[in-house]
Each structure stands twice: as C-alpha cells, then as structure tokens.
Scaffold this active site. Structure first.
Site, PDB file in Angstrom:
ATOM      1  N   HIS A 259      12.461 -22.948   6.377  1.00  0.00           N
ATOM      2  CA  HIS A 259      11.612 -22.987   5.181  1.00  0.00           C
ATOM      3  C   HIS A 259      10.422 -23.907   5.398  1.00  0.00           C
ATOM      4  O   HIS A 259      10.584 -25.105   5.576  1.00  0.00           O
ATOM      5  CB  HIS A 259      12.353 -23.412   3.914  1.00  0.00           C
ATOM      6  CG  HIS A 259      11.932 -22.568   2.748  1.00  0.00           C
ATOM      7  ND1 HIS A 259      10.719 -22.724   2.124  1.00  0.00           N
ATOM      8  CD2 HIS A 259      12.524 -21.507   2.159  1.00  0.00           C
ATOM      9  CE1 HIS A 259      10.615 -21.811   1.180  1.00  0.00           C
ATOM     10  NE2 HIS A 259      11.681 -21.055   1.183  1.00  0.00           N
ATOM     11  N   ASP A 260       9.249 -23.291   5.375  1.00  0.00           N
ATOM     12  CA  ASP A 260       7.990 -24.036   5.524  1.00  0.00           C
ATOM     13  C   ASP A 260       7.840 -24.748   6.857  1.00  0.00           C
ATOM     14  O   ASP A 260       7.044 -25.680   6.975  1.00  0.00           O
ATOM     15  CB  ASP A 260       7.792 -25.024   4.365  1.00  0.00           C
ATOM     16  CG  ASP A 260       7.489 -24.311   3.061  1.00  0.00           C
ATOM     17  OD1 ASP A 260       6.872 -23.229   3.109  1.00  0.00           O
ATOM     18  OD2 ASP A 260       7.873 -24.817   1.999  1.00  0.00           O
TER      19      ASP A 260
ATOM     20  N   HIS B  77      10.354  -6.823  -0.762  1.00  0.00           N
ATOM     21  CA  HIS B  77       9.822  -6.868   0.611  1.00  0.00           C
ATOM     22  C   HIS B  77      10.733  -6.081   1.556  1.00  0.00           C
ATOM     23  O   HIS B  77      10.457  -4.921   1.808  1.00  0.00           O
ATOM     24  CB  HIS B  77       9.481  -8.287   1.100  1.00  0.00           C
ATOM     25  CG  HIS B  77      10.206  -9.409   0.442  1.00  0.00           C
ATOM     26  ND1 HIS B  77      11.553  -9.513   0.452  1.00  0.00           N
ATOM     27  CD2 HIS B  77       9.725 -10.487  -0.243  1.00  0.00           C
ATOM     28  CE1 HIS B  77      11.893 -10.622  -0.194  1.00  0.00           C
ATOM     29  NE2 HIS B  77      10.815 -11.229  -0.637  1.00  0.00           N
TER      30      HIS B  77
ATOM     31  N   ARG C  15      16.064  -8.738  -0.868  1.00  0.00           N
ATOM     32  CA  ARG C  15      16.370  -9.213  -2.227  1.00  0.00           C
ATOM     33  C   ARG C  15      16.705  -8.001  -3.094  1.00  0.00           C
ATOM     34  O   ARG C  15      16.309  -6.874  -2.781  1.00  0.00           O
ATOM     35  CB  ARG C  15      15.192 -10.015  -2.771  1.00  0.00           C
ATOM     36  CG  ARG C  15      15.081 -11.384  -2.089  1.00  0.00           C
ATOM     37  CD  ARG C  15      14.183 -12.345  -2.852  1.00  0.00           C
ATOM     38  NE  ARG C  15      14.436 -13.730  -2.493  1.00  0.00           N
ATOM     39  CZ  ARG C  15      13.914 -14.352  -1.439  1.00  0.00           C
ATOM     40  NH1 ARG C  15      13.122 -13.703  -0.615  1.00  0.00           N
ATOM     41  NH2 ARG C  15      14.200 -15.605  -1.183  1.00  0.00           N
TER      42      ARG C  15
ATOM     43  N   HIS D  14      15.496 -10.963   4.809  1.00  0.00           N
ATOM     44  CA  HIS D  14      16.083 -11.464   3.561  1.00  0.00           C
ATOM     45  C   HIS D  14      15.884 -10.393   2.492  1.00  0.00           C
ATOM     46  O   HIS D  14      14.926 -10.437   1.727  1.00  0.00           O
ATOM     47  CB  HIS D  14      15.374 -12.772   3.181  1.00  0.00           C
ATOM     48  CG  HIS D  14      16.047 -13.548   2.094  1.00  0.00           C
ATOM     49  ND1 HIS D  14      16.144 -14.914   2.113  1.00  0.00           N
ATOM     50  CD2 HIS D  14      16.651 -13.162   0.944  1.00  0.00           C
ATOM     51  CE1 HIS D  14      16.777 -15.333   1.025  1.00  0.00           C
ATOM     52  NE2 HIS D  14      17.091 -14.285   0.296  1.00  0.00           N
TER      53      HIS D  14
ATOM     54  N   GLU E 114      19.838 -12.719   5.654  1.00  0.00           N
ATOM     55  CA  GLU E 114      20.002 -13.786   4.663  1.00  0.00           C
ATOM     56  C   GLU E 114      20.078 -13.186   3.266  1.00  0.00           C
ATOM     57  O   GLU E 114      19.435 -12.170   3.003  1.00  0.00           O
ATOM     58  CB  GLU E 114      18.747 -14.657   4.593  1.00  0.00           C
ATOM     59  CG  GLU E 114      18.342 -15.377   5.798  1.00  0.00           C
ATOM     60  CD  GLU E 114      16.983 -16.066   5.564  1.00  0.00           C
ATOM     61  OE1 GLU E 114      16.652 -16.883   6.419  1.00  0.00           O
ATOM     62  OE2 GLU E 114      16.287 -15.793   4.568  1.00  0.00           O
TER      63      GLU E 114
ATOM     64  N   GLY F 135       9.046 -17.676   8.868  1.00  0.00           N
ATOM     65  CA  GLY F 135       8.355 -16.467   8.446  1.00  0.00           C
ATOM     66  C   GLY F 135       6.929 -16.724   8.014  1.00  0.00           C
ATOM     67  O   GLY F 135       5.968 -16.425   8.722  1.00  0.00           O
TER      68      GLY F 135
ATOM     69  N   ARG G  55       0.797  -1.225   0.000  1.00  0.00           N
ATOM     70  CA  ARG G  55       0.000   0.000   0.000  1.00  0.00           C
ATOM     71  C   ARG G  55       0.830   1.276   0.000  1.00  0.00           C
ATOM     72  O   ARG G  55       0.291   2.368   0.062  1.00  0.00           O
ATOM     73  CB  ARG G  55      -0.945   0.009   1.222  1.00  0.00           C
ATOM     74  CG  ARG G  55      -2.017  -1.044   1.169  1.00  0.00           C
ATOM     75  CD  ARG G  55      -2.954  -0.878  -0.020  1.00  0.00           C
ATOM     76  NE  ARG G  55      -3.902   0.188   0.162  1.00  0.00           N
ATOM     77  CZ  ARG G  55      -5.131   0.047   0.673  1.00  0.00           C
ATOM     78  NH1 ARG G  55      -5.561  -1.140   1.033  1.00  0.00           N
ATOM     79  NH2 ARG G  55      -5.924   1.064   0.801  1.00  0.00           N
TER      80      ARG G  55
HETATM   81  N1  PXP Z   1      15.474 -19.673   5.395  1.00  0.00           N
HETATM   82  C1  PXP Z   1      15.710 -19.113   4.188  1.00  0.00           C
HETATM   83  C2  PXP Z   1      17.090 -19.178   3.631  1.00  0.00           C
HETATM   84  C3  PXP Z   1      14.690 -18.446   3.492  1.00  0.00           C
HETATM   85  O1  PXP Z   1      14.940 -17.883   2.315  1.00  0.00           O
HETATM   86  C4  PXP Z   1      13.406 -18.377   4.074  1.00  0.00           C
HETATM   87  C5  PXP Z   1      12.322 -17.637   3.360  1.00  0.00           C
HETATM   88  O2  PXP Z   1      12.690 -16.322   3.133  1.00  0.00           O
HETATM   89  C6  PXP Z   1      13.218 -18.975   5.330  1.00  0.00           C
HETATM   90  C7  PXP Z   1      14.267 -19.617   5.958  1.00  0.00           C
HETATM   91  C8  PXP Z   1      11.900 -18.931   6.027  1.00  0.00           C
HETATM   92  O3  PXP Z   1      10.970 -19.681   5.314  1.00  0.00           O
HETATM   93  P1  PXP Z   1       9.422 -19.535   5.632  1.00  0.00           P
HETATM   94  O4  PXP Z   1       9.022 -18.146   5.251  1.00  0.00           O
HETATM   95  O5  PXP Z   1       8.787 -20.600   4.772  1.00  0.00           O
HETATM   96  O6  PXP Z   1       9.248 -19.793   7.093  1.00  0.00           O
END
Ligand code: PXP
Length: 239
Positions: A192-193, A51, A46, A44, A71, A215, A19
């Site tokens: 991740h996930d 973001h 980019r 993270h 990251e 995240g 927004r």
């Molecule tokens: N680790 C890394 C290297 C990532 O790129 C991410 C996503 O940005 C995560 C962890 C966290 O993943 P999630 O958002 O699925 O919890």
C-alpha cells in the site's frame, strides 16, 4: 535476502473499464509484467467488479506463470472464486464493499474465529494464506493464533510519514512488527502506497521481507518511465 515484487494490476483494469473495450489488454499487461521481471501478479477483485472482474481472475490463471496472489474480503463469492482458481496465495483484507481502496488491517483478536476457519479452509486446498494487518504488535500476536502463513503489513502510514521526512518514526512500528512476526514464524509481506521513492528504505529496514505488492505508484511511474524500466528499477531496489 531478496524480496519478491508482485505487481498489482487493478489500475490497468480500471483504465480498460473506463472505455468499455479491451484497451489496455489486461492479459497482455500481466504477461509483459512477468516478461520484464515481475515475480508475481496481484489482483483485488471487489464485489462491484469496478476494476478486476471475476472473469479476469479466471482468464489470468493460465497467464500467470509466476506467483498468483488474489486479495479481497472473504465474502462467500470471493471464497468460492479463490477455491476454484487455487492461486499461489490469498491475501485476506477486511475492506468494505464501497471502499475506494483498502483502508485498514484486520482486528485479528476480534475476528480470530472467523479467520481461523477461512484460513484453514484455504490451507486445506494448498493455497498459501496472508492477512492484511496494521503495524500493531497485538495484531501480529493475534495473527499467529489465526493459523495464517503470512501477514501483509499495511504500509499507508509508513508512506505518509516517510513522505513528510520522518523516516525513523515511519519505519519503527513496521520493523518491530516484522521482528516479532519473524520470531513467531510468520512470513512478512507488505503493501500500500509503496513507491520508487520509499521502497529501498522500507526493504533495508524490514527484516525477512518476503514480498511486496505494488500497484498505484508503479503504474503511475510507468507513464513517465515505461513499465519495463520501472519494474527493473524496483527489482534493483529490492535486491
Ligand atoms: N495490498 C492491499 C491489501 C491492497 O488492497 C492494495 C491496493 O489494492 C495494495 C496492497 C497495493 O497498494 P498500492 O496500489 O497503493 O500499491
């Protein structure tokens, strides 16, 4: 052993950017995450800044009083940012510029020389290093040769298989890699996930799990349950 919860706040920045204003306020969320018990903040940035913006990384420095984890793919612009900020930890991720999210770990054998150089540069500045890797024994052995302090196990495959009910098959390669990493003296992070559904099983089966960064699921779960509740639910499962 306690596993630290580092909260990835990229999704908050995505919501804010959608927004154009400052709602939700990323600094306030980072500060509240820590007030509610979060033990680290992960970002993270980019290259397209869709973001987390590079300026956010600077603004967060005084706000993050726990562990600050940045990251990203160590392109020159990212390396300069991290060197300038000197977070607690840098996690190196080989993500393409247009990747929606990280989708693979490093080939630690092919990119050994490159990783050795960036890792040693970061370590000279007192920044702890971690590299994102698939749960593959060869990549863990290769990680040892890069000089990294830690690895971050890429847990997407675990989450998928766990979700389909194959719990033992889901965890096996991760447990094997963690055992090897422990033996080699590499610290073990994961991300991740990971979610409220799968985190307890993951934690219970991964020896020496030092930190998870979460995240997407955590922010989605917070829509229903509230950020404070969700953080404390994770902390209970990571005890
Ligand atoms: N680790 C890394 C290297 C990532 O790129 C991410 C996503 O940005 C995560 C962890 C966290 O993943 P999630 O958002 O699925 O919890």
């Amino acid at each position: 052993m306690k596993t630290k919860l580092s909260v990835n706040i990229n999704k908050i920045a995505t919501l804010r950017n959608s927004r154009g204003g400052n709602v939700p306020d990323l600094m306030r969320v980072a500060s509240d995450v820590q007030r509610f018990g979060g033990e680290g903040i992960t970002i993270h940035p980019r290259p397209d800044e869709r973001h987390i913006r590079y300026q956010d990384a600077y603004d967060l420095k005084p706000v993050v009083t726990t562990e600050y984890n940045i990251e990203g793919n160590p392109i020159p612009k990212f390396v300069d940012l991290v060197m300038d900020i000197k977070p607690t930890q840098v996690t190196l991720v080989p993500d393409a510029e247009d990747a929606i999210t990280s989708n693979a770990g490093w080939d630690t054998i092919k990119h050994k020389a490159f990783l050795q150089k960036v890792i040693s540069d970061f370590k000279k500045e007192g920044i702890r290093t971690s590299i994102f890797v698939d749960p593959d024994i060869k990549m863990i052995e290769g990680a040892k040769d890069t000089g990294t302090d830690r690895i971050e196990l890429y847990t997407e495959d675990f989450a998928k298989l766990y979700g389909s009910g194959n719990h033992k098959q889901a965890i096996k390669p991760y447990a094997d890699c963690a055992i090897l990493a422990n033996k080699l003296g590499l610290g073990v992070n994961a991300g991740h996930d990971l979610s409220l559904d799968n985190i307890k099983f993951f934690k219970e089966n991964i020896p020496g799990l030092l930190e998870v960064s979460i995240g997407h699921a955590l922010i989605c779960e917070s829509i229903y349950l509230g950020l404070d509740n969700v953080i404390n639910m994770y902390l209970n499962k990571l005890k």
